[in-house]
Design a protein around this motif. Sequence first.
Motif, PDB file in Angstrom:
ATOM      1  N   UNK A   1      11.315  42.129  66.655  1.00 39.49           N
ATOM      2  CA  UNK A   1      10.424  41.931  67.788  1.00 39.49           C
ATOM      3  C   UNK A   1       9.062  42.520  67.464  1.00 39.49           C
TER       4      UNK A   1
ATOM      5  N   UNK B   1       5.153  35.034  78.768  1.00 37.72           N
ATOM      6  CA  UNK B   1       6.578  34.723  78.691  1.00 37.72           C
ATOM      7  C   UNK B   1       7.274  35.583  77.646  1.00 37.72           C
TER       8      UNK B   1
ATOM      9  N   UNK C   1       7.189  39.560  75.644  1.00 37.40           N
ATOM     10  CA  UNK C   1       6.710  40.933  75.825  1.00 37.40           C
ATOM     11  C   UNK C   1       6.961  41.734  74.560  1.00 37.40           C
TER      12      UNK C   1
ATOM     13  N   UNK D   1      15.531  31.550  75.895  1.00 35.16           N
ATOM     14  CA  UNK D   1      15.606  32.486  77.015  1.00 35.16           C
ATOM     15  C   UNK D   1      16.204  33.792  76.492  1.00 35.16           C
ATOM     16  N   UNK D   2      15.890  34.881  77.137  1.00 35.44           N
ATOM     17  CA  UNK D   2      16.401  36.183  76.682  1.00 35.44           C
ATOM     18  C   UNK D   2      17.238  36.855  77.741  1.00 35.44           C
ATOM     19  N   UNK D   3      18.035  36.035  78.460  1.00 37.39           N
ATOM     20  CA  UNK D   3      18.781  36.601  79.594  1.00 37.39           C
ATOM     21  C   UNK D   3      20.103  37.208  79.144  1.00 37.39           C
TER      22      UNK D   3
ATOM     23  N   UNK E   1      13.382  28.304  77.350  1.00 38.06           N
ATOM     24  CA  UNK E   1      12.276  28.354  78.305  1.00 38.06           C
ATOM     25  C   UNK E   1      11.255  27.304  77.890  1.00 38.06           C
TER      26      UNK E   1
ATOM     27  N   UNK F   1      10.497  35.238  69.231  1.00 34.29           N
ATOM     28  CA  UNK F   1      10.648  36.076  70.422  1.00 34.29           C
ATOM     29  C   UNK F   1      11.284  35.273  71.545  1.00 34.29           C
ATOM     30  N   UNK F   2      12.088  35.973  72.366  1.00 39.33           N
ATOM     31  CA  UNK F   2      12.637  35.308  73.539  1.00 39.33           C
ATOM     32  C   UNK F   2      11.957  35.862  74.796  1.00 39.33           C
ATOM     33  N   UNK F   3      12.463  35.448  75.938  1.00 39.93           N
ATOM     34  CA  UNK F   3      11.769  35.783  77.182  1.00 39.93           C
ATOM     35  C   UNK F   3      12.248  37.085  77.795  1.00 39.93           C
ATOM     36  N   UNK F   4      13.066  37.848  77.053  1.00 36.55           N
ATOM     37  CA  UNK F   4      13.494  39.128  77.602  1.00 36.55           C
ATOM     38  C   UNK F   4      12.286  40.047  77.794  1.00 36.55           C
ATOM     39  N   UNK F   5      12.310  40.791  78.885  1.00 38.07           N
ATOM     40  CA  UNK F   5      11.173  41.680  79.140  1.00 38.07           C
ATOM     41  C   UNK F   5      11.233  42.935  78.267  1.00 38.07           C
TER      42      UNK F   5
ATOM     43  N   UNK G   1      19.093  42.375  81.076  1.00 40.57           N
ATOM     44  CA  UNK G   1      18.974  40.937  80.801  1.00 40.57           C
ATOM     45  C   UNK G   1      17.800  40.321  81.534  1.00 40.57           C
ATOM     46  N   UNK G   2      16.876  41.163  81.940  1.00 43.98           N
ATOM     47  CA  UNK G   2      15.736  40.674  82.703  1.00 43.98           C
ATOM     48  C   UNK G   2      14.849  39.765  81.842  1.00 43.98           C
ATOM     49  N   UNK G   3      14.377  38.671  82.433  1.00 44.68           N
ATOM     50  CA  UNK G   3      13.461  37.804  81.695  1.00 44.68           C
ATOM     51  C   UNK G   3      12.120  37.743  82.407  1.00 44.68           C
ATOM     52  N   UNK G   4      11.147  37.277  81.659  1.00 45.88           N
ATOM     53  CA  UNK G   4       9.805  37.145  82.209  1.00 45.88           C
ATOM     54  C   UNK G   4       9.772  35.963  83.172  1.00 45.88           C
TER      55      UNK G   4
END
Lengths: 451, 399
Positions: free
Chosen positions: A347, B42, B44, A331-333, A301, A367-371, B34-37
Amino acid sequence: MSNDIKIKKGLDIKLKGEAEKSTENAIISNYCTLRPEDFHGVNPKLLVKVGAKVKAGEAVFYDKSNEAVKFASPVSGEVLEVLRGEKRKLLAIRIQADKEQVFQDFGKLDVNSANAEAIKARLLEAGCWPFVKQRPYDVIANPNKAPKAIFISAYASAPLAADLDYTLKGKEAELQAAVLALGKLTEGQVHVSVAKDGSSPLAGLSGITLHKVSGPHPSGNVGTQINKIDPVNKGEVVWTISAQDLVIIGELLLTGKFNAERIVAMAGSSIKKPRYFKTKIGSEIATMVYDNGIEKDSNDRIISGNVLSGKQIKPDGNLDYYSNIITVIPEGDDYELFGWNKPVFNKISTSRALTFSWLTPNKKFELDTNTNGEHRNFVLTGNYEQVFPLDIYPLQILKACMYSDLDEMEALGMYEVAPEDFALTEFVCVSKQPHQDIIRRGLDVMIKEIG
Amino acid sequence: MGLKNTLHNLKEKYKGTKMAPAFNALHTFLYLPNETTHNGTHIKVADDLKRTMNIVIMAMVPCLIFGIFNAGYQHFEAFGTPVEFLSWDAFYIGIIKILPLLIVSYGVGLGIEFLFAIVKKHEVEEGYLVTGMLVPLIVPIDTPLWMLAVAVAFGVVIGKEVFGGTGMNILNPALTIRAFLFFAYPTWMSGDKVWIEGAVERDQLIAAGEKLDAVSGETILGTLAQGKAVGHDIMDMFLGFIPGSIGETSTILIILGGLFLIFTKIGSWRIMLSSVVGAITMGLIFNGLVNAEVITEGSKFFGLMSTPFWQHLIIGGFAFGTVFMATDPVTASQTNKGKWIYGFLIGFLSIMIRVFNPAYPEGVMLAILLMNVFAPTIDHYVVQGNVKQRMKRLKVKNA
């Protein structure tokens, strides 16, 4: 004389990939892109056509709702392309940069003798006005309404933030000129906040009220400082300017040139060698991220700005108008087996719900972008307050924004806030609500209904 | 990797269909999505609602296990053939009674949640994971399963879903279920028979003419309300070897659960602490009235009023309600100052209702439900304090 501001509530998010204190000149970008969306609420009207030649500092478009506010080209060159979206909305203006940069000469201005009108006119015509933002509403300042005070934060506390003490070193002359000039635009004071234990080049300036801040993020956010120094009341306006943009303003006043040069941090755990670059507003990211940065086509990202409030951009994107950092994180996909109930060590968490970041307060995380979970209604209470130092009820104001109750929003302190003030509450939100977006929309409703 | 990819493909297949929420609920139970911001932050924090709810469930598990053993232990105690507490006999009685309650609670509740999620096209929310666990812990052991099913359906639909699901409800869903049972089937919810496994059945047999000894087992509160001498010592009450709703008896395990919730920062220590303070205050007032001889031995309130104030904390459902139900963040006060007031009044009213309620000597359920209703009012006044300061600042400027 200085005043101390001590922030207790907040959270320092420690991430891997802090920029090393060495600056390289970025490869000169062939293209420069201006995106009107960087300027929230601006209704752009183009002044140039495709194929036109512009000088650095020449206006490219202006704001229809406030025609004096002009937006200048950061480079000299040829207007290559004008991208439009639905309903002919202006999306971007691409300018091919000349090899030899030509600056429009606006003439020097002696800040000691110049009056307020002259200074204001100069900033407006030379495209420096967009650097001046206002509260309420966190938009470009209305030049016709004098602010009660001007706030400048010279301390960046956001994760991986560019160290302003480092990037502004040696720019004392420009900074001094800028703050003196701005000081004439307000009846009140120019409040400058620096880190308590830092060596800010702004600390020695004259014509300012100095504040020394300490404590966790968001102590460096200008919104936090306004709230602690002189909060905005209904009917009042304050202006805020990023410290790094003072340099551009100062240079304009001292030399007559609009020099959009800026030292930008390239940081984040995905970057091989995080460091600083000297580049220009609107430059292509590609000129920087691939040099000891990331691989082509990597799953990362790229963010123009910091990880909390920045904008996601594509690898062929460009540095936005206000940012002084490019952050790249993975990215955290991907899915994580039993990620919701197994103990977590890698985390950050503000709870101790089988999350163990509290054991290692000094560890730097990747940290990655995973929610880390799905979007839900607001459920937990009390956790926002722990990271929110403003004298405002965060949950209540967010809810007021969601149901657009203007009276309540006003009463709860909407005039004082900007989206970035809610970045940390958004970060810690267990329900994964988009706080900054909610606040932005709330502010937009207020602009529309109240003005 | 096989399972992950298969599930991912299924998710894509179900996307946009009616079954998507149901599938996603099961999928996210296995895998963190696998949801991303997007824009906004960016990154969480690691916590989500599932993790949070899971912690609360973990805090209740000791109470559940204790409840299983205690159900059997109390049964044999009352039937005159005492067994060891940690024995298979005790465990067996407990598990065959409590497991069905647990299954019905989760089955009916989650069934309705899934149904609503599918109809209303939103994701299945986690709130019921805690409610479903709470419900079996706060009912008498012999509660018929059909009653529980009806009550759960009522509680989930009327208590929560009509308001918009988890996060939107005004009343604590578990207590709504409990209150429904209490008002719809009062004979099954109080008295001296319902707390012991088999006691009600035995009663019916006697009524049918069989020559058997009657079995009874009263809660401590029931005994005290009638002004009788309590047959259990303080240690029994504190450790939980007494009759009562399934999970509420062991004060020490509840305290451990509460400390776990406070340590993990999931439960509000403000509410727990202030509730205890409120209960102590009310208890002291009653003790004072007795000492001042305003209430004398003949009074029907004498038994409970003369109970030392600190004993009120370890008998009945007070501890359980304070730790696990008053702290429900959705229905409690949402401001920190509000939480102090909210908790205090819960403790205060719990003991007051407990003493004055002639039909059913327990008050924590009604106290919490009442304060659920008033929590928004408390918050309103707390927030108004902040608003007033802002107005004052404006006035000072303009003066």
